[in-house]
Structure formats: structure tokens, C-alpha cells
Design an enzyme around this catalytic site. Structure first.
Site, PDB file in Angstrom:
ATOM      1  N   GLU A 108       0.797  -1.226   0.000  1.00 11.37           N
ATOM      2  CA  GLU A 108       0.000   0.000   0.000  1.00 11.37           C
ATOM      3  C   GLU A 108       0.834   1.282   0.000  1.00 11.37           C
ATOM      4  OE1 GLU A 108      -3.151   0.247  -0.450  1.00 11.37           O
ATOM      5  OE2 GLU A 108      -3.758  -1.852  -0.233  1.00 11.37           O
ATOM      6  N   SER A 135     -19.112 -27.199 -26.944  1.00  6.05           N
ATOM      7  CA  SER A 135     -19.792 -26.819 -28.191  1.00  6.05           C
ATOM      8  C   SER A 135     -20.661 -25.576 -28.057  1.00  6.05           C
ATOM      9  CB  SER A 135     -20.638 -27.988 -28.694  1.00  6.05           C
ATOM     10  OG  SER A 135     -19.812 -29.066 -29.077  1.00  6.05           O
TER      11      SER A 135
END
Length: 688
Positions: free
Chosen positions: A84, A355
Site C-alpha cells: 500500500e 460446443s
């Protein structure tokens, strides 16, 4: 791009001016007088469905357990500092060098940490809203400066670690430690500390329960940063990355499938206005959820079989369902799993589509001169060394139309079609239709023919598949999915409002022709007999190993993707997309649209070609043989007539002979010639 750069330059100048002002001691003018406490009472936020009904209320009370700095191990502090604000102990509230570095990283696409310091984040979380404006950033910086003047670095870090939000309603490092690991913060190891340090950037996205893969990726980034800044050694880092973390799951049983939708909305609200506003601000949150459709979706889960419980006490297989309004992109119903965990499979699971990916191939073909009546041959072929794919029925079907190939989900014609139209065009279309997980470059990309059968590097998620198939329903218009409509605060001020985004991505004719073929799937294809009493279309999808099974189908008014699969990638007893997924889809769509008027897909003026008359090669061979026989018969008849005339001519020219039967035996050649219809030539000498 110029406007973006101009905005960034102006922002930096403003921050520099503000920084100079801070140095002159004006920070106290902007800092709140009640730095040690907040005076606004908490209030729960409420969620509303598409009809304005209240469907969920947050808990207003926080889970916050403050701890002192001596209870927080050094490696825990360092994990947060590393990711940070690595210059936390060097700057005085505003890190100009870090801000510049973050700007360069953002512009280059390699951002590691943000420009805000830990002090600025504390100022924002404790005293300000989450609105993204220059004014707020200036206030944030002034308050940060005042905090630095009033408190020591350790005090600021302690307040930050006790204030920060970790998701799941947990505020502060101690509360998060107990929630995620079931242990106090002083007992956290490096791997656990890095996991918690990874969360605040996006509390839901990097939540290890909701998105374990991304959580792990960012945890390793935190560990790498700790090595980079000298907090731990490379050996310690390697050991930490290898740790298999044991999470506290005693509180994770949801038993409510719609919680996945609320969690998704909560994350979006936090991104827009912050966690404090969500859990304490008394917000009114308006969503696209249709409560009736959601209930119907949950009822359709009854088709899901129970195979076994895995090591995480989750029943397998799991499922996901997403229903989207094609015309608006509104998410009308969502199920992200059985409700026994927090991982939203509808939005976060990236699975192989099988598919179900084929329609992207066929719509591209429709754009490039093919029609449903175009003919392609289904026969064995080696497309690359060692790759000789087969159809699911292990048969070859000869020449077939594209309509037949798609509705019966034939593999070889689809691969050949992809080769004809170009893999790059198919990938481009799928991306334009909303599939964001495709890999279109690099050594492990989807730029290959296996993509046409759904063999992807990463996969797809159900939300994006539902949105992509919606493009067929709208004749080529893509509507970006929307679930959160509006956020209103307790004073009635609109804090956020969705901006619908739609655009044409496929030409209408190609989209409609593809839809027309997909309608046959539910009539005489892999989903035959599973129509819903109104115009509908869709496609099944099954992976080779039966780990993933799909059915994605749509009407003009609703598009729904259903996925069923095993979280642990185990085969599912030969489950096809045409079984459980199609049953869930059929049950949901039939009931969800029961009261809706029947509507048809709109033909944009394209002619639907009739199915071609196709004669297979074996039939043609038989026909050729028959034609040869007919030609031979014609020739024989012609030769017989010639023979008769020749015989008559010979008889007229020959001397008279006795009519008594000849005792002379005919030669074998004569008999054969007679049988074959050839002229019979006497072996007697003729006269001149």
C-alpha cells in the site's frame, strides 16, 4: 488520450499546489474538528428489486475489534506497507514521489500500488466519502497532513489497520483475522498476513472465499513486494507462497442462492461509494433483479443431482444460472452456486464452454458469404500433427448443410468452417459480443482451430455467455449487462446511476440466420423436444471429460445461460449439456415467461434458403453404376438392331440353302457373339 493526459497533469498540479499550502500550515482549516470520533449514526442500507420491492437489508453494525500496535506482528505491518505505501515512514502524509511513480505505472499498464498513502487512505475512510473528485482528493491530502502532525507513524498505522475494510462486514485487522482464519492477529504467519493485505484494494474481488484464484495471485504479489523492500528473504517468500492456507469456514454456509447476487451488488456499491456508506449510510440500492424469476430459478435447481461432498464440504456438482434481458442487459435472475459458499460461479468461474462456443463460428461464417444451406463435408481429417478429432457419435456423416452441422453439433464441419472464415475473425466477433476472457496473443493463445470446439486457454463465464447470446436475440445489438441501477443516500441524493451501453456488433442478417439455425437445436437437434411453447433457440455444450456442461438459450425477451460442473474438475458421470443443464433451462424459461406475451424473432429482411438436396458420394457411385448399366443396355439394343440388319443383308446375298436343320455345330465364338448381341458372321466364304 490527450484529454486523459491533460486531466492527469492538471490533477498533479492541483496536488502540488495543495502540498505547498500544507507546508504553510493551512491543513487545520480543512481538517474536521471531530477527528477522534464520528457523529453520524449508523443506518442499514436496503436493496430493491426491479419492481421496487425491498429484497435485502444490510447489517448496520460493524464487526470491529480494535487492537494495539504491540498485538500486530511486524510481518503483518510490513505486508500492508509493502503493497500500500512502501515509503510510509519517509513521507509526511503525501508521497509525491509515490504519486508520480503510480502515475507512470498506470500509464504504462503495470500498476502495482496506488498513489494514496496509508495516511490518505485513513483520512478518506474515516472522514470523507468515496466520491472521485479533485475536491475530495484535496481535502484528503489536507486531513492526511493534519493526521501526520497530530499522531505518530505507529499510531497512524494502528488506526489504519483498525479502520480498514476487509469485506464480509469485517472492519479492522483483528476482526478480519478471526473471520478468515479463526485466529487472533498476533498468530498470523506471513502467508496469512499477505492474504489479508491483498484484500483492501477490492474487498470482494480479492476475497479468498469469493475469488480464491485472484486472491492467491495478489497474495503472491504482496509477498514479492515484501522481498523487494527487504522485509523478508527470498527463502521466506518461497515458503510463504507454498503454504496451503486453512480458512475458517464455520460461518460460510449460505443456504441462500440469491446471496450471490447481493454480494455482487455489494461489491459494486463499495466500489462506487465505499464500504462505510454501504454498511452505515442508510442507502437505497435499486437493482435489476426480478424476484419472481429469481424464485423460479431457485426452484429449477431441483434438477441438479448430488454426487458427493468434497473436502471443503461443498456438494458437487455445482451450477450457475444467469438470465439477462437482451434488449436492456438487465440481469433478471442469478444463481452462483448451491449456496454453500461465497464463490459466485455466475461471474467469477471461468470454465470451458465446449460446443456452446460453436455459434460464434457460425455467425462469423454468415458474415462471410455462407448460408445455412451451404454444404460442408464431415469426414476424417488430420488438422495438425496428431490431432484427428471425431464427432461425439464417433461417426462420419459425409456432406451436410451448415444448419445440420450446427443443430447436430458436428465437430469436423465446424473446424473446417473456422479454417475457411479465419480464426482471427471468430475471436474478434466473440470479443465484440462480450466475451472478455479470450487470449488473442502469446504462445498460449486461443488463435487456433481447437477454439472452434470450445477448447480455450482460460474459458468463459456464464454472465458473459448469456450477454453474448443475447446479441443473437437482438439481431446484432450488444447490451452491456447491468445489475445495479441506482444508489440513493438517506437525504435522497443520487450517488450513482447506471448508464446503459448498447451498440451494434454483428450485422442483423448474420445474427438472424444464426438464430434461425439455433432454433432447430430445440426441434430436431441436440436439444430436440425441449421447446418451451414459443420461439426459442439455443446450444448445448459438453467438454470431452464431462467436467463442464452447458445450455445457453434465448427468446426475443430473455436469454439464460446454465452451467453445471465440478469445482474440483472431476468428470460428472457422462453428463451432457442436453441433460441437466437443458432441464434446468427448460424449467426456468417455461415458468419465467409463462405470463409474458408470445413473441417471435424479427427477420431483418433476409431470405432463409431451403435445405439443399445432398447426394453422398456412395449414392453418387451407385448412380454412376446405374447410368453405366443403362448406357450398356442402350448400346446392346443398338448393336442387336445392327446385327439384324447385317443378317438380313447376308441372307439376301447368300445362295439358297436348305431349310432343314443344320447338322453343323456352331462354334463357341458364334454362340458368344449371339449372346453378346454381336453380328453373326458366317465362316463360309462369301461370293463376290
Amino acid at each position: 488520450m490527450f484529454k486523459v493526459l491533460k486531466f492527469l497533469v492538471v490533477s498533479i498540479i492541483c496536488l502540488m499546489i495543495m502540498g505547498v499550502s500544507v507546508l504553510y500550515g493551512f491543513s487545520s482549516m480543512f481538517a474536521p474538528s471531530n477527528m477522534d470520533e464520528t457523529l453520524i449514526p449508523d443506518a442499514a442500507s436496503q436493496f430493491y428489486d426491479i419492481n421496487g420491492n425491498t429484497i435485502y437489508t444490510t447489517l448496520s453494525e460493524e464487526r470491529r475489534i480494535p487492537v494495539t500496535i504491540d498485538k500486530i506482528p511486524k510481518h503483518v505491518q510490513q505486508a500492508f506497507i509493502a503493497i500500500e505505501d512502501n515509503r510510509f515512514y519517509e513521507h509526511s502524509g503525501i508521497d509525491y514521489r509515490g504519486t508520480a511513480r503510480a502515475l507512470v505505472s498506470t500509464l504504462s499498464g503495470s500498476e502495482v500500488q496506488g498513489g494514496s498513502t496509508i495516511t490518505q487512505q485513513l483520512a478518506k475512510n474515516a472522514f470523507l466519502t468515496q466520491e472521485r473528485t479533485i475536491v475530495r482528493k484535496i481535502k484528503e491530502a489536507f486531513i492526511a497532513k493534519e493526521l501526520e502532525q497530530k499522531y505518530t507513524k505507529d499510531e497512524i498505522l494502528t488506526m489504519y489497520l483498525n479502520q480498514i475494510y476487509f469485506g464480509e462486514g469485517a472492519y479492522g485487522i483483528e476482526s478480519a483475522s478471526l473471520y478468515y482464519f479463526g485466529k487472533h492477529v498476533q498468530n498470523l504467519d506471513i502467508a496469512e498476513a499477505a492474504t489479508l493485505a491483498a484484500i483492501p484494494k477490492s474487498p470482494n474481488y480479492y476475497n479468498p472465499f469469493e475469488n480464491p484464484q485472484e486472491s492467491k495471485t495478489r497474495q503472491e504479489l504482496v509477498i514479492d513486494q515484501m522481498v523487494k523492500y527487504g522485509f523478508i528473504t527470498a527463502d521466506q517468500a518461497a515458503s510463504a507462497k507454498a503454504v496451503k492456507i486453512a480458512y475458517n469456514t464455520s460461518h460460510k454456509a449460505n443456504s441462500n442462492p440469491r446471496s450471490y447476487f447481493f454480494d455482487m451488488i455489494s461489491q459494486k456499491v463499495i466500489e462506487e461509494v465505499g464500504a462505510d456508506a454501504l454498511y452505515k449510510g442508510g442507502l437505497k440500492i435499486y437493482t435489476t433483479l426480478d424476484s419472481d424469476m429469481q424464485r423460479i430459478a431457485e426452484n429449477a435447481m431441483s434438477h441438479l443431482p448430488n454426487y458427493y461432498k468434497d473436502g471443503n464440504n461443498r456438494t458437487q456438482p455445482q451450477m450457475a444460472l444467469v438470465a439477462v434481458d437482451p434488449k436492456t442487459g438487465y440481469v433478471k435472475a442469478m444463481i452462483g452456486g448451491r449456496g454453500d459458499d461465497k464463490f459466485n460461479r455466475a461471474t467469477l468461474a471461468v470454465r470451458q464452454p465446449g460446443s456452446a462456443f460453436k455459434p460464434f463460428v457460425y455467425v462469423t461464417a454468415m458474415q462471410n458469404g455462407f448460408t445455412p444451406a451451404s454444404v460442408i463435408e464431415d469426414k476424417e481429417e488430420e488438422f495438425s500433427p496428431g490431432w484427428k478429432p471425431q464427432n461425439s457419435d464417433l461417426k462420419w456423416h459425409g456432406k451436410v448443410s451448415l444448419r445440420t452441422a450446427l443443430k447436430r453439433s458436428m465437430n469436423i464441419p465446424t473446424i473446417k468452417l473456422a479454417r475457411e472464415v479465419g480464426v482471427d475473425k471468430i475471436i474478434a466477433n466473440a470479443e465484440k459480443m462480450g466475451i472478455s476472457t479470450l487470449v488473442d496473443s502469446g504462445s498460449y493463445s486461443d488463435m487456433n482451430l481447437a477454439m472452434s470446439l470450445g477448447g480455450l486457454t482460460k474459458g468463459v463465464n456464464p454472465l458473459e455467455m448469456a450477454s453474448a447470446y443475447s446479441v443473437f436475440a437482438t439481431n446484432g445489438i450488444y447490451c452491456k449487462p447491468i445489475a445495479l441501477l441506482k444508489i440513493v443516500n438517506r437525504d435522497g441524493k443520487v450517488l450513482y446511476e447506471a448508464k446503459p451501453q448498447s451498440k451494434r456488433v454483428i450485422d442483423a442478417e448474420a445474427a438472424y440466420l444464426t438464430t434461425n439455425m439455433l432454433e432447430d437445436v430445440l426441434v430436431s437437434g441436440t436439444g430436440g423436444g425441449m421447446g418451451i411453447g414459443r420461439p426459442a433457440a439455443g446450444k448445448t455444450g459438453t467438454t470431452d471429460t464431462f467436467i463442464d456442461a452447458w445450455f445457453v438459450g434465448f427468446t426475443p425477451d430473455l436469454c439464460t445461460a446454465v452451467w453445471v460442473g465440478d469445482d474440483n474438475n472431476k468428470p460428472m458421470n457422462h453428463m451432457y449439456g442436453s441433460t441437466t443443464p437443458l432441464s434446468i433451462w427448460h424449467d426456468f424459461m417455461s415458468n419465467a415467461l409463462a405470463a409474458a406475451p408470445r413473441s417471435s424473432f424479427t427477420n431483418p429482411g433476409v431470405a432463409i434458403p431451403a435445405e439443399p438436396e445432398i447426394k453422398q458420394d456412395d449414392e453418387k457411385d451407385k448412380e454412376k453404376e446405374q447410368n453405366k448399366d443403362n448406357a450398356k443396355d442402350d448400346k446392346n439394343n443398338s448393336n442387336s438392331a445392327k446385327a439384324a440388319k447385317t443378317k438380313e443383308s447376308v441372307q439376301q446375298q447368300a445362295p439358297a440353302v436348305s431349310t432343314k436343320p443344320s447338322t453343323q455345330r456352331r462354334s463357341m465364338k458364334q454362340r458368344i457373339n449371339e449372346i453378346m448381341g454381336q453380328p453373326v458372321v458366317s465362316n463360309q466364304p462369301t461370293r463376290n
